[in-house]
Design a protein around this motif. Structure first.
Motif, PDB file in Angstrom:
ATOM      1  N   LYS A 290      25.481  45.665  57.660  1.00  0.00           N
ATOM      2  CA  LYS A 290      25.287  46.984  58.276  1.00  0.00           C
ATOM      3  C   LYS A 290      26.501  47.885  58.130  1.00  0.00           C
ATOM      4  O   LYS A 290      26.425  49.070  58.463  1.00  0.00           O
ATOM      5  N   VAL A 291      27.644  47.330  57.669  1.00  0.00           N
ATOM      6  CA  VAL A 291      28.856  48.126  57.486  1.00  0.00           C
ATOM      7  C   VAL A 291      29.496  47.724  56.158  1.00  0.00           C
ATOM      8  O   VAL A 291      29.747  46.535  55.925  1.00  0.00           O
ATOM      9  N   LEU A 292      29.756  48.711  55.307  1.00  0.00           N
ATOM     10  CA  LEU A 292      30.385  48.455  54.014  1.00  0.00           C
ATOM     11  C   LEU A 292      31.820  48.960  54.048  1.00  0.00           C
ATOM     12  O   LEU A 292      32.078  50.114  54.399  1.00  0.00           O
ATOM     13  N   LEU A 293      32.762  48.081  53.688  1.00  0.00           N
ATOM     14  CA  LEU A 293      34.156  48.485  53.526  1.00  0.00           C
ATOM     15  C   LEU A 293      34.410  48.697  52.039  1.00  0.00           C
ATOM     16  O   LEU A 293      34.463  47.742  51.266  1.00  0.00           O
ATOM     17  N   SER A 294      34.536  49.949  51.649  1.00  0.00           N
ATOM     18  CA  SER A 294      34.774  50.258  50.240  1.00  0.00           C
ATOM     19  C   SER A 294      36.264  50.141  49.928  1.00  0.00           C
ATOM     20  O   SER A 294      37.100  50.021  50.825  1.00  0.00           O
ATOM     21  N   ASP A 295      36.584  50.171  48.643  1.00  0.00           N
ATOM     22  CA  ASP A 295      37.978  50.157  48.200  1.00  0.00           C
ATOM     23  C   ASP A 295      38.005  50.831  46.837  1.00  0.00           C
ATOM     24  O   ASP A 295      37.498  50.286  45.859  1.00  0.00           O
ATOM     25  N   HIS A 296      38.588  52.022  46.778  1.00  0.00           N
ATOM     26  CA  HIS A 296      38.514  52.780  45.520  1.00  0.00           C
ATOM     27  C   HIS A 296      39.228  52.068  44.381  1.00  0.00           C
ATOM     28  O   HIS A 296      38.904  52.295  43.213  1.00  0.00           O
ATOM     29  N   HIS A 297      40.173  51.172  44.682  1.00  0.00           N
ATOM     30  CA  HIS A 297      40.922  50.505  43.624  1.00  0.00           C
ATOM     31  C   HIS A 297      40.030  49.619  42.764  1.00  0.00           C
ATOM     32  O   HIS A 297      40.221  49.541  41.555  1.00  0.00           O
ATOM     33  N   TYR A 298      39.074  48.903  43.365  1.00  0.00           N
ATOM     34  CA  TYR A 298      38.236  48.014  42.551  1.00  0.00           C
ATOM     35  C   TYR A 298      36.789  48.465  42.432  1.00  0.00           C
ATOM     36  O   TYR A 298      36.035  47.899  41.632  1.00  0.00           O
ATOM     37  N   TRP A 299      36.383  49.479  43.186  1.00  0.00           N
ATOM     38  CA  TRP A 299      35.036  50.022  42.997  1.00  0.00           C
ATOM     39  C   TRP A 299      34.988  50.995  41.823  1.00  0.00           C
ATOM     40  O   TRP A 299      33.923  51.224  41.257  1.00  0.00           O
ATOM     41  N   GLY A 300      36.096  51.599  41.474  1.00  0.00           N
ATOM     42  CA  GLY A 300      36.101  52.488  40.317  1.00  0.00           C
ATOM     43  C   GLY A 300      36.553  53.896  40.607  1.00  0.00           C
ATOM     44  O   GLY A 300      36.392  54.769  39.740  1.00  0.00           O
ATOM     45  N   GLY A 301      37.107  54.160  41.786  1.00  0.00           N
ATOM     46  CA  GLY A 301      37.695  55.465  42.012  1.00  0.00           C
ATOM     47  C   GLY A 301      37.187  56.189  43.235  1.00  0.00           C
ATOM     48  O   GLY A 301      36.368  55.687  44.012  1.00  0.00           O
ATOM     49  N   LEU A 302      37.664  57.407  43.382  1.00  0.00           N
ATOM     50  CA  LEU A 302      37.337  58.219  44.550  1.00  0.00           C
ATOM     51  C   LEU A 302      35.922  58.757  44.467  1.00  0.00           C
ATOM     52  O   LEU A 302      35.216  58.831  45.483  1.00  0.00           O
ATOM     53  N   SER A 320      33.409  52.143  56.093  1.00  0.00           N
ATOM     54  CA  SER A 320      34.832  52.103  56.369  1.00  0.00           C
ATOM     55  C   SER A 320      35.540  51.817  55.054  1.00  0.00           C
ATOM     56  O   SER A 320      34.924  51.905  53.983  1.00  0.00           O
ATOM     57  N   MET A 321      36.819  51.475  55.108  1.00  0.00           N
ATOM     58  CA  MET A 321      37.578  51.197  53.890  1.00  0.00           C
ATOM     59  C   MET A 321      38.441  49.964  54.055  1.00  0.00           C
ATOM     60  O   MET A 321      39.082  49.773  55.091  1.00  0.00           O
ATOM     61  N   HIS A 322      38.473  49.171  53.011  1.00  0.00           N
ATOM     62  CA  HIS A 322      39.261  47.952  52.903  1.00  0.00           C
ATOM     63  C   HIS A 322      40.683  48.297  52.445  1.00  0.00           C
ATOM     64  O   HIS A 322      40.922  49.354  51.880  1.00  0.00           O
ATOM     65  N   SER A 323      41.599  47.364  52.686  1.00  0.00           N
ATOM     66  CA  SER A 323      42.992  47.583  52.287  1.00  0.00           C
ATOM     67  C   SER A 323      43.606  46.273  51.843  1.00  0.00           C
ATOM     68  O   SER A 323      43.182  45.199  52.250  1.00  0.00           O
ATOM     69  N   ASN A 324      44.625  46.382  50.982  1.00  0.00           N
ATOM     70  CA  ASN A 324      45.563  45.270  50.807  1.00  0.00           C
ATOM     71  C   ASN A 324      46.970  45.850  50.838  1.00  0.00           C
ATOM     72  O   ASN A 324      47.148  47.017  51.194  1.00  0.00           O
ATOM     73  N   SER A 325      47.962  45.046  50.508  1.00  0.00           N
ATOM     74  CA  SER A 325      49.346  45.513  50.615  1.00  0.00           C
ATOM     75  C   SER A 325      49.568  46.700  49.687  1.00  0.00           C
ATOM     76  O   SER A 325      49.416  46.582  48.470  1.00  0.00           O
ATOM     77  N   HIS A 326      49.928  47.847  50.247  1.00  0.00           N
ATOM     78  CA  HIS A 326      50.028  49.060  49.433  1.00  0.00           C
ATOM     79  C   HIS A 326      51.077  49.995  49.995  1.00  0.00           C
ATOM     80  O   HIS A 326      51.550  49.839  51.132  1.00  0.00           O
TER      81      HIS A 326
END
Length: 424
Positions: A290-302, A320-326
């Motif tokens: 029911k909730v998707l955490l996107s991440d532009h780094h591996y989905w393909g961009g903004l 929402s949005m996922h994160s890693n060390s950045h």
């Protein structure tokens, strides 16, 4: 004429920055996090910047892809993407973690596309005198909320490669509450997430109960990173139903998540079982997530992130949005696209409080009440600090880390650490 301006040079600079001894389902973070800073220079001397993964396989792919953008206008996003899809394939050499979709070589083309797209949008904004969010259709919010991202952690790294961080140990419920209080005091976050999948579920639930008692008004999230079996996830559901805002990736696979959905009142969230458009179709069919955490780094961009948001709206999913060390370049790219999405229903994840170093002019990005304010300046609104870039590149050359491997690092602390998932 802006259409006459072309990309004439591509610079890729790998960097390393200090990263805390943060525990997760795969093991523990190494002392150094790796990123790559990518610069696209144009025929009129402008420079667009981007930040992406810095492991050795990704650096090889980026080096292979450099020629693909030379000669293009910064506005040629579709042509760039066509070239990347045609030329970039999955490759050997990466340590692939199920809990880190960005490590998967199957996503090489998407990762490269995202990297170039962000830098090209930065250039477009500079040429037009507009922030990136305006190129994405304009802002629907002036500030983007982020969540306090808590980790179980040791006080310092094995071997003491540098002085221990100021956060101290984070193992007990009281220590996790103290960690949350410190983070909220410093950044003003209005929601809290704990990275779980590290200790027995009863301990992690006790930590969530302690957080609920300490912060009764704030939404809570727990992410076991698919390190709980389906049976464990179902058993934990009645307690967590009373505590959480959403239940993120407790158990592996869409099938497991679909079964778990029958046993919890909570919305299930993921950045693991839906990481491609094909996954999205399958997930929509099951109705489990029911909730998707996107991440532009591996989905393909903004722009793809905006497409995902529209798909989430169509299927009535939260976003929402996922994160890693950045560092700050990634944080600002996230902020621009998140500001353009009407249905950003949950505060975004960010590891940013755990990173002490920075590569942008002016130092660390500021937070106001747990949110980042959109800059009004053209492009991403941040510029490289050349001195800091050189320092972090020198750290990369000296640190010896070339591929993230949380499991191997954990076995330095515990030689018998099994590494299998799910463990609980």
């Amino acid at each position: 004429m802006t259409r006459d301006i072309r990309i004439t040079d591509v610079r890729i600079t790998p960097i390393a920055f200090r990263d805390g001894p943060l525990l997760n389902a795969a093991g523990i973070h190494e002392p150094w996090a790796l990123r790559a800073i990518v610069e696209l220079e144009t025929s009129d001397g402008r420079v667009g910047i981007s930040e992406t993964y810095g492991d050795e396989p990704m650096l090889r792919v980026l080096a292979q892809a450099k020629e693909l953008v030379l000669g293009l206008s910064p506005f040629d996003l579709n042509r760039m993407e066509e070239r990347v899809r045609a030329a970039i394939r999955p490759g050997p050499g990466a340590v692939e973690f199920e809990l880190a979709p960005g490590s998967h070589t199957a996503k090489n083309a998407a990762k490269v596309t995202s990297t170039f797209e962000v830098a090209m949008l930065d250039l477009q904004g500079q040429l037009l005198g507009a922030p990136v969010v305006d190129l994405l259709g304009g802002a629907v919010r002036d500030t983007v909320p982020y969540s306090a991202y808590l980790f179980f952690k040791y006080a310092e790294h094995i071997g003491r490669p540098y002085a221990a961080d100021a956060w101290g140990e984070g193992i007990s419920p009281a220590q996790i509450v103290a960690q949350a209080q410190r983070m909220i005091d410093a950044y003003g976050f209005q929601s809290i997430k704990l990275k779980g999948g590290v200790f027995e579920p009863a301990h992690e639930i006790a930590c969530m109960r302690a957080l609920r008692a300490a912060f009764p008004g704030l939404p809570l999230r727990l992410d076991p990173n698919a390190n709980w079996s389906l049976e464990t996830s179902i058993r934990a559901a009645p307690e967590l139903d009373e505590l959480l805002e959403y239940y993120e990736d407790p158990t592996p696979g869409l099938k497991g998540m679909a079964e778990l959905a029958r046993h919890t009142r909570l919305p299930l969230a993921t950045n693991m079982v839906i990481t491609t458009l094909d996954d999205f179709r399958k997930g929509a069919d099951t109705g489990a997530v029911k909730v998707l955490l996107s991440d532009h780094h591996y989905w393909g961009g903004l722009r793809v992130t905006q497409t995902l948001a529209r798909m989430c709206a169509l299927w009535d999913l939260g976003m929402s949005m996922h994160s890693n060390s950045h560092l700050g370049i990634s944080l600002m790219a996230m902020t621009h696209v998140a500001a353009s999405i009407p249905n950003l229903t949950y505060a975004c994840d960010t590891h940013y409080p755990w990173q002490e170093e920075e590569v942008i002019l002016g130092g660390r990005v500021a937070f106001e009440n747990g949110a980042v304010r959109l800059p009004g300046t053209p492009g991403l609104g941040v510029e490289l600090d050349r001195g800091k870039l050189a320092e972090l590149h020198a750290q990369y050359l000296a640190c010896g880390v070339r591929n993230r491997d949380d499991l191997a690092q954990m076995r330095k602390y515990d030689a018998g650490f099994p590494g299998r998932t799910p463990r609980f």
